[in-house]
Scaffold this motif. Structure first.
Motif, PDB file in Angstrom:
ATOM      1  N   VAL B  27       0.823  -1.195   0.000  1.00 39.69           N
ATOM      2  CA  VAL B  27       0.000   0.000   0.000  1.00 39.69           C
ATOM      3  C   VAL B  27       0.867   1.259   0.000  1.00 39.69           C
ATOM      4  O   VAL B  27       0.354   2.355   0.150  1.00 39.69           O
ATOM      5  N   ASP B  28       2.177   1.093  -0.188  1.00 40.91           N
ATOM      6  CA  ASP B  28       3.063   2.255  -0.234  1.00 40.91           C
ATOM      7  C   ASP B  28       2.978   2.881  -1.621  1.00 40.91           C
ATOM      8  O   ASP B  28       3.210   2.220  -2.632  1.00 40.91           O
ATOM      9  N   HIS B  29       2.676   4.166  -1.669  1.00 41.13           N
ATOM     10  CA  HIS B  29       2.423   4.789  -2.971  1.00 41.13           C
ATOM     11  C   HIS B  29       3.637   4.715  -3.887  1.00 41.13           C
ATOM     12  O   HIS B  29       3.497   4.634  -5.108  1.00 41.13           O
ATOM     13  N   LYS B  30       4.846   4.713  -3.306  1.00 41.33           N
ATOM     14  CA  LYS B  30       6.033   4.668  -4.171  1.00 41.33           C
ATOM     15  C   LYS B  30       6.194   3.281  -4.781  1.00 41.33           C
ATOM     16  O   LYS B  30       6.539   3.147  -5.959  1.00 41.33           O
ATOM     17  N   VAL B  31       5.910   2.268  -3.971  1.00 41.26           N
ATOM     18  CA  VAL B  31       5.970   0.908  -4.512  1.00 41.26           C
ATOM     19  C   VAL B  31       4.933   0.757  -5.619  1.00 41.26           C
ATOM     20  O   VAL B  31       5.212   0.245  -6.706  1.00 41.26           O
ATOM     21  N   ILE B  32       3.724   1.247  -5.360  1.00 40.94           N
ATOM     22  CA  ILE B  32       2.669   1.106  -6.363  1.00 40.94           C
ATOM     23  C   ILE B  32       3.041   1.863  -7.632  1.00 40.94           C
ATOM     24  O   ILE B  32       2.846   1.376  -8.746  1.00 40.94           O
ATOM     25  N   GLY B  33       3.613   3.046  -7.464  1.00 37.69           N
ATOM     26  CA  GLY B  33       4.020   3.802  -8.642  1.00 37.69           C
ATOM     27  C   GLY B  33       5.000   3.013  -9.492  1.00 37.69           C
ATOM     28  O   GLY B  33       4.860   2.924 -10.710  1.00 37.69           O
ATOM     29  N   LEU B  34       5.978   2.393  -8.836  1.00 41.51           N
ATOM     30  CA  LEU B  34       6.950   1.613  -9.612  1.00 41.51           C
ATOM     31  C   LEU B  34       6.314   0.363 -10.203  1.00 41.51           C
ATOM     32  O   LEU B  34       6.666  -0.055 -11.311  1.00 41.51           O
ATOM     33  N   GLN B  35       5.379  -0.212  -9.471  1.00 38.94           N
ATOM     34  CA  GLN B  35       4.669  -1.369 -10.035  1.00 38.94           C
ATOM     35  C   GLN B  35       3.993  -0.968 -11.344  1.00 38.94           C
ATOM     36  O   GLN B  35       4.106  -1.653 -12.358  1.00 38.94           O
ATOM     37  N   TYR B  36       3.293   0.167 -11.313  1.00 36.15           N
ATOM     38  CA  TYR B  36       2.652   0.653 -12.537  1.00 36.15           C
ATOM     39  C   TYR B  36       3.679   0.836 -13.651  1.00 36.15           C
ATOM     40  O   TYR B  36       3.466   0.462 -14.790  1.00 36.15           O
ATOM     41  N   LEU B  37       4.811   1.449 -13.294  1.00 37.20           N
ATOM     42  CA  LEU B  37       5.790   1.794 -14.320  1.00 37.20           C
ATOM     43  C   LEU B  37       6.371   0.538 -14.972  1.00 37.20           C
ATOM     44  O   LEU B  37       6.405   0.411 -16.198  1.00 37.20           O
ATOM     45  N   VAL B  38       6.783  -0.403 -14.139  1.00 37.19           N
ATOM     46  CA  VAL B  38       7.431  -1.595 -14.694  1.00 37.19           C
ATOM     47  C   VAL B  38       6.417  -2.437 -15.454  1.00 37.19           C
ATOM     48  O   VAL B  38       6.673  -2.914 -16.572  1.00 37.19           O
ATOM     49  N   CYS B  39       5.234  -2.599 -14.874  1.00 37.85           N
ATOM     50  CA  CYS B  39       4.191  -3.379 -15.538  1.00 37.85           C
ATOM     51  C   CYS B  39       3.834  -2.714 -16.873  1.00 37.85           C
ATOM     52  O   CYS B  39       3.737  -3.373 -17.910  1.00 37.85           O
ATOM     53  N   GLY B  40       3.669  -1.382 -16.837  1.00 40.37           N
ATOM     54  CA  GLY B  40       3.352  -0.671 -18.076  1.00 40.37           C
ATOM     55  C   GLY B  40       4.447  -0.862 -19.106  1.00 40.37           C
ATOM     56  O   GLY B  40       4.171  -1.091 -20.284  1.00 40.37           O
ATOM     57  N   PHE B  41       5.700  -0.811 -18.677  1.00 38.83           N
ATOM     58  CA  PHE B  41       6.782  -0.945 -19.648  1.00 38.83           C
ATOM     59  C   PHE B  41       6.806  -2.342 -20.252  1.00 38.83           C
ATOM     60  O   PHE B  41       7.063  -2.502 -21.448  1.00 38.83           O
ATOM     61  N   ALA B  42       6.493  -3.346 -19.434  1.00 34.06           N
ATOM     62  CA  ALA B  42       6.420  -4.706 -19.987  1.00 34.06           C
ATOM     63  C   ALA B  42       5.370  -4.757 -21.091  1.00 34.06           C
ATOM     64  O   ALA B  42       5.593  -5.326 -22.170  1.00 34.06           O
ATOM     65  N   PHE B  43       4.221  -4.132 -20.838  1.00 35.67           N
ATOM     66  CA  PHE B  43       3.190  -4.141 -21.870  1.00 35.67           C
ATOM     67  C   PHE B  43       3.600  -3.294 -23.076  1.00 35.67           C
ATOM     68  O   PHE B  43       3.201  -3.577 -24.202  1.00 35.67           O
ATOM     69  N   TYR B  44       4.406  -2.264 -22.816  1.00 35.08           N
ATOM     70  CA  TYR B  44       4.918  -1.466 -23.940  1.00 35.08           C
ATOM     71  C   TYR B  44       5.764  -2.342 -24.863  1.00 35.08           C
ATOM     72  O   TYR B  44       5.661  -2.251 -26.088  1.00 35.08           O
ATOM     73  N   LEU B  45       6.570  -3.209 -24.260  1.00 35.89           N
ATOM     74  CA  LEU B  45       7.380  -4.093 -25.102  1.00 35.89           C
ATOM     75  C   LEU B  45       6.483  -5.034 -25.912  1.00 35.89           C
ATOM     76  O   LEU B  45       6.716  -5.264 -27.105  1.00 35.89           O
ATOM     77  N   ILE B  46       5.427  -5.539 -25.291  1.00 35.60           N
ATOM     78  CA  ILE B  46       4.505  -6.413 -26.019  1.00 35.60           C
ATOM     79  C   ILE B  46       3.826  -5.623 -27.139  1.00 35.60           C
ATOM     80  O   ILE B  46       3.797  -6.048 -28.303  1.00 35.60           O
ATOM     81  N   GLY B  47       3.295  -4.441 -26.784  1.00 31.38           N
ATOM     82  CA  GLY B  47       2.646  -3.618 -27.804  1.00 31.38           C
ATOM     83  C   GLY B  47       3.607  -3.249 -28.912  1.00 31.38           C
ATOM     84  O   GLY B  47       3.228  -3.188 -30.086  1.00 31.38           O
ATOM     85  N   GLY B  48       4.876  -3.032 -28.551  1.00 27.71           N
ATOM     86  CA  GLY B  48       5.870  -2.708 -29.562  1.00 27.71           C
ATOM     87  C   GLY B  48       6.119  -3.880 -30.500  1.00 27.71           C
ATOM     88  O   GLY B  48       6.242  -3.710 -31.707  1.00 27.71           O
ATOM     89  N   ALA B  49       6.157  -5.085 -29.934  1.00 27.46           N
ATOM     90  CA  ALA B  49       6.332  -6.265 -30.780  1.00 27.46           C
ATOM     91  C   ALA B  49       5.167  -6.371 -31.761  1.00 27.46           C
ATOM     92  O   ALA B  49       5.352  -6.677 -32.950  1.00 27.46           O
TER      93      ALA B  49
END
Ligand code: HEM
Ligand SMILES: [Cu+2]
Ligand SMILES: [Cu+2]
Lengths: 261, 554, 200
Positions: B27-49
């Motif tokens: 529930v730490d906002h900084k952890v959640i922020g990074l979760q969003y960022l890394v998860c989003g970037f993983a999907f960016y790689l998929i979308g890029g493929a």
């Protein structure tokens, strides 16, 4: 100043569009040139400012310290609120005028279809409804009605006057054409790039599209709305020909005797 | 009225620490922020493929790389992934969660639990969407899912698409509620609204849009799923339904959605520029008003996506005017940014380069946008590659460039280490060239007759399409130096210190990385987040040039 | 990755939790209800547009009787008032009365649902008969879902305030207030729905 002149010059001399083959295409191209000029001026101007600032105000090696503490400048901000507002207003008025000349503002239901007393159904207008005809010199010529049926993945053209069914759209140059379009299954769109015209063909509600071709030739009819796997292959041809050629084609293919139009 | 929230008195030992917390229901906002960022970037790689697959298909005018229905699935997945799983979660969820509590002087978001729920809706939704491709075949009707096409293509894929977009919409609404509550209610005592960093205003505006428009999309998709599953006829013309109503409802969300993707990016740029120019943000007040103007106008322009859908003339006229006027507040922001650059001491680092790349790209996208708002112009280029070029200039050239700028800017805060600047500049160069090579030629394609969403096309367009694909390849390659940079620097980059940019906003006034609950002692009260620069009358005249003085209005 | 040891963090969290927070949950709920209202607004807009541009297909039946829905409207409006009484009594710490009013509210809500079901079964059209039938069921069904959720919430609150030491007390009235706000919202939506669906 140089920027403005340069932009105008580029705008007037740029040629990014395919040939124009209908009455409203030159009108469209006029709009395009104006938009392109304004766009070029703005784009080059802004990019110029950005690049200039980056070069002129870059931090040189070993430099420390801050820039000037400038938090705002009301007159300047009002100035650059006003400029886009005026540009946008001008563009809006100009394109409204263009739109009017292309016939876009004509109320619906004044299409060229003679059978309008029978239309209890909702007919939705596209651009060029009736107006394109007024713009043409042959104002008194009644428009040629054609019924378009779009289905996955083809266009069918039906000429009620001769009961002709054709896979290609044949039209005489200089005569207003009035398309009444219906879709059998999903949404398609009728687009002829050389006419600068597009109208969706929507199942359940017929749409109208009027135009006057001017330049004989063969142009592609392209479906411009995703309609399934073969959407990219859903194309046809519009053949714009001289009145005589068209007549010959018409006589050769017609199934019904026609009362002379 | 104050009380201790019962759900927060959970013993902290239940929250894992170390890297494991990034996989937990933290529930730490900084952890959640990074979760969003890394998860989003993983999907960016998929979308890029997926984008790579599309551009490969388009190197030749015939459909030879993949079957046509697979092409449409890839196209649909690409759009959906990039919008709902990459840009929206990252510009809102990632940076919003990381930064907003700092900016308002709070120790966390208003509803930390809800925040974690909002994040954890995303991975399942994304996985659902992707696996649908392998199991049943994905949806084939584009990210717009227009009926009747979406009713006639295979139902399972479409239903899974709806389900996953509903989950993502829910996540977005929960996030929006949280941001509104945090910004309006959690401000540190003494901090006034007009003293907040600009990103807060951007997120407030964005969240208002989210809360007002996303539910309409949800409702619409529920009706669409009824049409598919229960055979009702809302959007089925065969049963008396009306397909254009779907388009209205869809765009009532999806036009605001484009601002949901770009307003936060505006906010992030407003944070980055002043720090690296060593100057205050120019025109704070007008910036705030223009954000609010964009929010209001953004809600009433949706039908500019429907100029060829048989809409009546008065409607076209109204939506043309409303749309064109969005350019005014948008323009104000751009001029203000340029004025922020003007007379600064700009460090030409990667963050600034990406920010300025954003300005350049977005201006072009905005200009084509205003052109598209003109009905007669749009009638020709609607649903062509011209539109594809327009919105990629906005969402890629705009939002994605800003995401990269933000990573370069906040990486030292998050990890305590610096990114390699040379690699960063190289990354920028490759991305900027690749991007423009890929999308600039598409304007011409659209004007000359190439419709969008096609797997095969007129052979006369082959050459320009190949140029575009080369650009796409460059863009794909440009992620490699970035990835390398991030991974290598996180392990062994130069130590950054707490405040390497000498910034004044509150997130820099703590350690890097910040402790749980953000500050060791009281949160700092920052009333002048942009108080950089030397007052003009103290400027050393030797250094000042005529233009410095001119820009001061003298 | 972090400069603090886990122990430090734990200490910090505990310290922090001795402070007390202002409660923003009502604000959050209100924002959520705005979002929820937008969902209904979308449905209403769709219904009205359908009605304006799509004529009924020939042979389609779409007739609504008024008595039952009017009764429903009255049921819901009264239940809003009874819920309000429950809240007043909670603030006075009169748990006995509070619970009685809550129960009455829940019963009224359930009566609404029953009467809605009765209407469904007596209507001359089914879900997929025509566009209006579908829209009618979608709208009333979505609203009915809200009523069901609301009734459940009321029963939970009723259970939670069964003793003065329970979870819901005069000091901790958030659950009751949240349920009450939600219930008024659902009633308000019904009134709009009633006007649009039955009266126009
Ligand atoms: C200056 C402001 C803008 C104006 C005037 C504008 C105008 C337009 C217009 C008129 C269209 C419809 C084109 C068509 O389909 O025929 C369009 C499409 C689009 N715009 Fe913009 N736009 C602007 C800014 C933005 C922004 C900020 C974004 C996103 C961050 C954006 C993303 C899109 C997208 C994604 C589409 C295509 C949607 C689709 O058909 O799939 N635009 N824009
Ligand atoms: Cu098609
Ligand atoms: Cu839009």
């Amino acid at each position: 100043m140089i920027l403005v002149l340069g932009g105008l010059w580029i705008g007037q001399n740029i040629n990014l569009l395919p040939v124009d083959a209908s009455v409203n295409a030159p009108i469209y191209d006029e709009l395009f040139r104006v938009l392109f000029s304004i766009g070029t001026i703005l784009f080059v101007g802004i990019v110029g400012l950005v690049v200039f600032s980056l070069v002129r105000f870059r931090r040189k090696a070993g430099q420390i310290g801050d820039g000037i503490a400038l938090e705002g400048n009301l007159p300047l901000e009002i100035f650059w609120t006003a400029v886009p507002a005026i540009v946008v207003l001008f563009v809006g008025l100009f394109s409204y005028d263009i739109y009017e000349r292309m016939g876009g503002m004509v109320p619906l239901g004044h299409g060229g279809h003679g059978d309008s007393q029978a239309t209890e159904e909702r007919v939705w207008g596209g651009i060029g409804t009736a107006g394109a005809m007024q713009a043409s010199s042959e104002m008194l010529v009644p428009p040629l009605p054609v019924e378009v049926t779009a289905m996955q993945f083809a266009f069918l053209f039906h000429y009620p006057e001769g009961d002709i069914i054709s896979g290609e759209l044949h039209v005489p140059s200089g005569r207003p054409i009035s398309l009444k379009m219906e879709a059998k299954d999903v949404i398609h769109a009728f687009w002829v790039p050389e006419f600068r015209l597009k109208q969706d063909i929507i199942p359940g509600q017929p749409t109208l599209l009027n135009f006057t071709p001017t330049r004989p030739g063969r142009y592609p009819v392209v479906c411009a709305e995703l309609c399934g796997p073969y959407h990219g292959g859903m194309r046809s041809t519009v053949v714009v020909e001289s009145a005589d050629d068209y007549d010959a084609w018409f006589q050769a293919n017609r199934k019904l005797p026609v009362s002379e139009a | 009225m104050t009380l201790t929230l019962p759900q927060q008195s959970k013993p902290p030992s239940l929250q894992p620490t170390g890297w494991l917390r990034y996989l937990s229901f933290s529930v730490d906002h900084k952890v959640i922020g990074l979760q969003y960022l890394v998860c989003g970037f993983a999907f960016y790689l998929i979308g890029g493929a997926l984008a790579g697959a599309i551009r490969t298909e388009l190197t030749s005018p015939v459909a030879d790389f993949m079957p046509r229905d697979v092409y449409n699935q890839v196209l649909t997945l690409h759009g959906t992934v990039m919008i709902f799983l990459w840009i929206v979660p990252v510009v809102n969820g990632a940076f919003g969660n990381y930064l907003i509590p700092f900016y308002v002087g709070a120790r966390d978001m208003a509803f930390p639990r809800l925040n974690a729920v909002a994040f954890w809706l995303i991975p399942p939704a994304g996985l659902l969407l992707i696996t649908s491709y392998f199991i049943t075949g994905a949806a084939q009707s584009g990210w717009t899912a227009y009926p009747p096409l979406s009713l006639t293509t295979p139902a399972t894929g479409q239903i899974i698409w709806i389900l996953s977009v509903l989950l993502l919409g829910g996540s977005s609404i929960f996030g929006g509620i949280n941001f509104i509550a945090t910004i309006l209610k959690l401000r540190r005592p003494g901090l006034k609204l007009m003293q907040l960093p600009m990103y807060c205003w951007a997120m407030l505006g964005t969240s208002i849009l989210v809360v007002l428009s996303t539910p309409v999309l949800a409702g619409t998709l529920i009706l669409l799923s009824f049409d598919i599953v229960a055979h009702t006829g809302f959007f089925n013309p065969g049963m008396g339904g009306n397909v254009v109503v779907y388009q209205h409802l869809f765009w009532f969300y999806s036009h605001p959605a484009v601002y949901i993707m770009v307003l936060p990016a505006f906010g992030l740029v407003s944070e980055i520029l002043p720090i690296h120019c060593r100057k205050p943000l120019f025109g704070y007040t007008t910036m705030v008003y223009s954000i609010m103007a964009i929010v209001v106008l953004g809600l009433v322009v949706w039908a500019h996506h429907m100029f060829t859908s048989g809409t009546p003339p008065w409607m076209r006229l109204f939506f043309t005017i409303a749309t064109a006027f969005i350019a005014v507040p948008t323009g104000i922001k751009f001029f203000n940014w340029i004025a922020t650059l003007w007379g600064g001491k700009i460090s030409l680092n990667s963050a600034i380069l990406f920010s300025c790349g954003f300005i350049v790209n977005f201006v072009l996208g905005g200009i084509t946008g205003v052109a598209l708002a003109q009905v007669p112009f749009d009638v020709h280029v609607h649903d062509t590659y011209f539109v594809v070029a327009h919105f990629h200039y906005i969402v890629y050239g705009g939002s994605v460039f800003v995401i990269f700028a933000s990573v370069y800017h906040w990486f030292p805060k998050v990890t305590g280490r610096m990114l390699d600047e040379n690699l960063g500049r190289f990354h920028f160069l490759l991305t900027f060239i690749g991007f423009n090579l890929c999308f600039a030629p598409q304007h011409w394609l659209g004007l000359n007759g190439m419709p969008r969403r096609v797997a095969e096309y007129d052979p006369q367009f082959a050459f320009v399409n190949q140029i575009s694909s080369v650009g796409a390849l460059l863009m794909a390659l440009s992620t490699l130096p970035f990835l390398w940079n991030v991974i290598a620097s996180a392990r062994s980059g130069e130590i950054a210190g707490d405040n390497p940019w000498r910034a004044l906003t509150p997130e820099w006034l703590t350690t890097s990385p910040p402790p749980v609950e953000n500050w060791k002692g009281e949160p700092p009260l920052v009333t002048h987040p942009y108080g950089y620069g030397i007052p003009a009358d103290q400027i050393d005249l030797k250094d000042a040039s005529g233009s410095d003085l001119w820009s001061n209005g003298r | 990755m972090t400069s603090l040891s886990p122990q430090d963090q734990a200490v910090e969290i505990q310290e922090h939790h001795e402070e007390s927070h202002p409660d923003h949950r009502m604000f959050g709920l209100a924002t959520f209800l705005v979002a929820d209202a937008m969902t209904f607004a979308g449905f209403f807009a769709a219904y009205l547009t359908f009605k304006a541009v799509n004529p009924l297909l020939p042979g389609a039946v779409y007739e609504l009787e008024l008595p039952l829905p009017t009764l429903n409207t009255i049921l819901l409006l009264v239940s809003s008032a009874t819920f309000h009484r429950a809240g007043v009594n909670l603030r006075r710490s009169d748990m006995q009365r509070c619970r009685r009013w809550l129960l009455l509210t829940a019963v009224l809500g359930l009566a609404f649902l029953v009467s809605q079901m009765v209407e469904y079964f007596t209507l001359p059209f089914g879900l997929t008969d025509n566009l209006y039938a579908s829209t009618f069921y979608a709208l009333t069904g979505f609203h009915g879902l809200h009523v069901t959720l609301g009734a459940l919430m009321i029963l939970i609150v009723w259970w939670q305030c069964r003793t003065p030491e329970g979870r819901v007390t005069a000091d901790n009235h958030f659950p009751l207030e949240a349920a009450e706000l939600y219930w008024h919202f659902v009633d308000g939506i019904w009134v709009v729905l009633f006007v649009i669906l039955y009266l126009i």
